[in-house]
Design a protein around this motif. Structure first.
Motif, mmCIF file in Angstrom:
data_model
loop_
_atom_site.group_PDB
_atom_site.id
_atom_site.type_symbol
_atom_site.label_atom_id
_atom_site.label_comp_id
_atom_site.label_asym_id
_atom_site.label_seq_id
_atom_site.Cartn_x
_atom_site.Cartn_y
_atom_site.Cartn_z
ATOM 1 N N THR A 100 -34.233 27.074 -28.310
ATOM 2 C CA THR A 100 -34.536 27.282 -29.842
ATOM 3 C C THR A 100 -35.447 26.159 -30.199
ATOM 4 O O THR A 100 -35.477 25.115 -29.446
ATOM 5 C CB THR A 100 -33.023 27.263 -30.738
ATOM 6 O OG1 THR A 100 -32.580 25.822 -30.510
ATOM 7 C CG2 THR A 100 -32.098 28.281 -30.365
ATOM 8 N N GLY A 101 -36.087 26.423 -31.573
ATOM 9 C CA GLY A 101 -37.069 25.390 -31.906
ATOM 10 C C GLY A 101 -38.030 24.705 -31.272
ATOM 11 O O GLY A 101 -38.705 23.973 -31.175
ATOM 12 N N TRP A 102 -38.565 25.863 -30.300
ATOM 13 C CA TRP A 102 -39.541 25.575 -29.228
ATOM 14 C C TRP A 102 -40.907 25.403 -29.781
ATOM 15 O O TRP A 102 -41.960 25.128 -29.072
ATOM 16 C CB TRP A 102 -39.418 26.359 -28.030
ATOM 17 C CG TRP A 102 -39.483 27.986 -28.519
ATOM 18 C CD1 TRP A 102 -38.394 28.806 -28.626
ATOM 19 C CD2 TRP A 102 -40.536 28.912 -28.276
ATOM 20 N NE1 TRP A 102 -38.795 30.026 -28.827
ATOM 21 C CE2 TRP A 102 -40.079 30.029 -28.747
ATOM 22 C CE3 TRP A 102 -41.824 28.449 -28.452
ATOM 23 C CZ2 TRP A 102 -41.076 30.997 -28.796
ATOM 24 C CZ3 TRP A 102 -42.871 29.566 -28.468
ATOM 25 C CH2 TRP A 102 -42.533 30.894 -28.904
ATOM 26 N N GLN A 103 -41.367 26.369 -30.855
ATOM 27 C CA GLN A 103 -42.422 26.640 -31.484
ATOM 28 C C GLN A 103 -43.275 25.431 -31.688
ATOM 29 O O GLN A 103 -44.621 25.374 -31.548
ATOM 30 C CB GLN A 103 -42.686 27.386 -32.619
ATOM 31 C CG GLN A 103 -41.880 28.848 -32.446
ATOM 32 C CD GLN A 103 -40.308 29.084 -32.364
ATOM 33 O OE1 GLN A 103 -39.812 27.788 -32.652
ATOM 34 N NE2 GLN A 103 -39.816 30.198 -32.546
ATOM 35 N N GLY A 104 -42.579 24.429 -32.346
ATOM 36 C CA GLY A 104 -43.430 22.963 -32.520
ATOM 37 C C GLY A 104 -43.609 22.230 -31.246
ATOM 38 O O GLY A 104 -44.921 21.807 -31.283
ATOM 39 N N TYR A 105 -42.971 22.291 -30.409
ATOM 40 C CA TYR A 105 -43.285 21.553 -29.160
ATOM 41 C C TYR A 105 -44.442 22.531 -28.458
ATOM 42 O O TYR A 105 -45.631 21.765 -27.971
ATOM 43 C CB TYR A 105 -42.158 21.445 -28.115
ATOM 44 C CG TYR A 105 -42.263 20.858 -26.847
ATOM 45 C CD1 TYR A 105 -42.555 19.624 -26.771
ATOM 46 C CD2 TYR A 105 -42.576 21.615 -25.625
ATOM 47 C CE1 TYR A 105 -42.504 18.893 -25.672
ATOM 48 C CE2 TYR A 105 -43.128 20.792 -24.582
ATOM 49 C CZ TYR A 105 -42.975 19.610 -24.582
ATOM 50 O OH TYR A 105 -43.103 18.879 -23.253
ATOM 51 N N ALA A 106 -44.223 23.790 -28.462
ATOM 52 C CA ALA A 106 -45.740 24.530 -27.993
ATOM 53 C C ALA A 106 -46.866 24.454 -28.758
ATOM 54 O O ALA A 106 -47.990 24.132 -28.093
ATOM 55 C CB ALA A 106 -45.078 26.110 -27.795
ATOM 56 N N GLY A 141 -38.054 32.001 -34.625
ATOM 57 C CA GLY A 141 -37.572 31.595 -35.821
ATOM 58 C C GLY A 141 -36.941 30.206 -35.457
ATOM 59 O O GLY A 141 -37.282 29.576 -34.640
ATOM 60 N N ARG A 142 -36.020 29.735 -36.097
ATOM 61 C CA ARG A 142 -35.252 28.403 -36.107
ATOM 62 C C ARG A 142 -34.111 28.454 -35.352
ATOM 63 O O ARG A 142 -33.335 27.758 -35.011
ATOM 64 C CB ARG A 142 -34.852 27.984 -37.616
ATOM 65 C CG ARG A 142 -36.189 27.544 -38.425
ATOM 66 C CD ARG A 142 -35.944 26.796 -39.637
ATOM 67 N NE ARG A 142 -35.354 25.643 -39.334
ATOM 68 C CZ ARG A 142 -36.053 24.360 -39.198
ATOM 69 N NH1 ARG A 142 -37.185 24.337 -39.153
ATOM 70 N NH2 ARG A 142 -35.322 23.228 -39.158
#
Length: 147
Positions: A100-106, A141-142
């Motif tokens: 989860t929450g991987w989009q910011g890291y990506a 999503g989150r």
């Protein structure tokens, strides 16, 4: 299973489809996926990458969330090794990792994220023909934890 889960995950958990990398609906709590896996006799873990913006933080989160062995070297090769030698992680009927929450890291480190995707895909492939597959859910999503 306690809650109806999307067909792709249900098919993996019941063994009718080989384990793979799956998406998860943004409006569904990831707790449903984790509970379904546990109910099916799978070992399940969540890797929350919210606010992880560099490799060091990513590796720390992997070490904690996945309870990686003490010898985990906090680099890409060590992560790949840990995910293909899961002797440290009892299997049950299989293993599910929910990210989860991987989009910011990506977005912050796209080159590193492409390595993460390759490591996860390789690990899933490594376990695909075994009796104890590894499935990975990439929650959109989150990745709400609760209901």
């Amino acid at each position: 299973m306690t809650a109806e889960v999307p067909r792709p995950l249900a098919a993996v958990l019941d063994g009718s489809t080989p384990a793979g990398v799956l998406s998860w609906p943004a409006d569904r709590p990831v707790a449903d996926a984790l509970a379904a896996a546990r109910d099916a006799g799978w070992r399940a873990a969540a890797l929350d990458l919210e606010d992880a913006l560099d490799k060091a933080e990513f590796m720390d989160r992997c070490a904690r969330s996945l309870r990686l062995p003490d010898h985990f070297g906090r680099n890409w090769d060590a992560l790949a090794d840990c995910l293909t030698d899961l002797s440290w992680c009892p299997a049950g009927r299989g293993r599910l990792l929910v990210v989860t929450g991987w989009q910011g890291y990506a977005a912050a480190v796209p080159e590193d994220w492409s390595v993460v995707e390759a490591v996860l895909a390789d690990a899933v492939g490594y376990w695909r023909d075994s009796d104890t597959g590894l499935a990975v859910i990439m929650a959109r999503g989150r990745g709400r934890q609760g209901a």
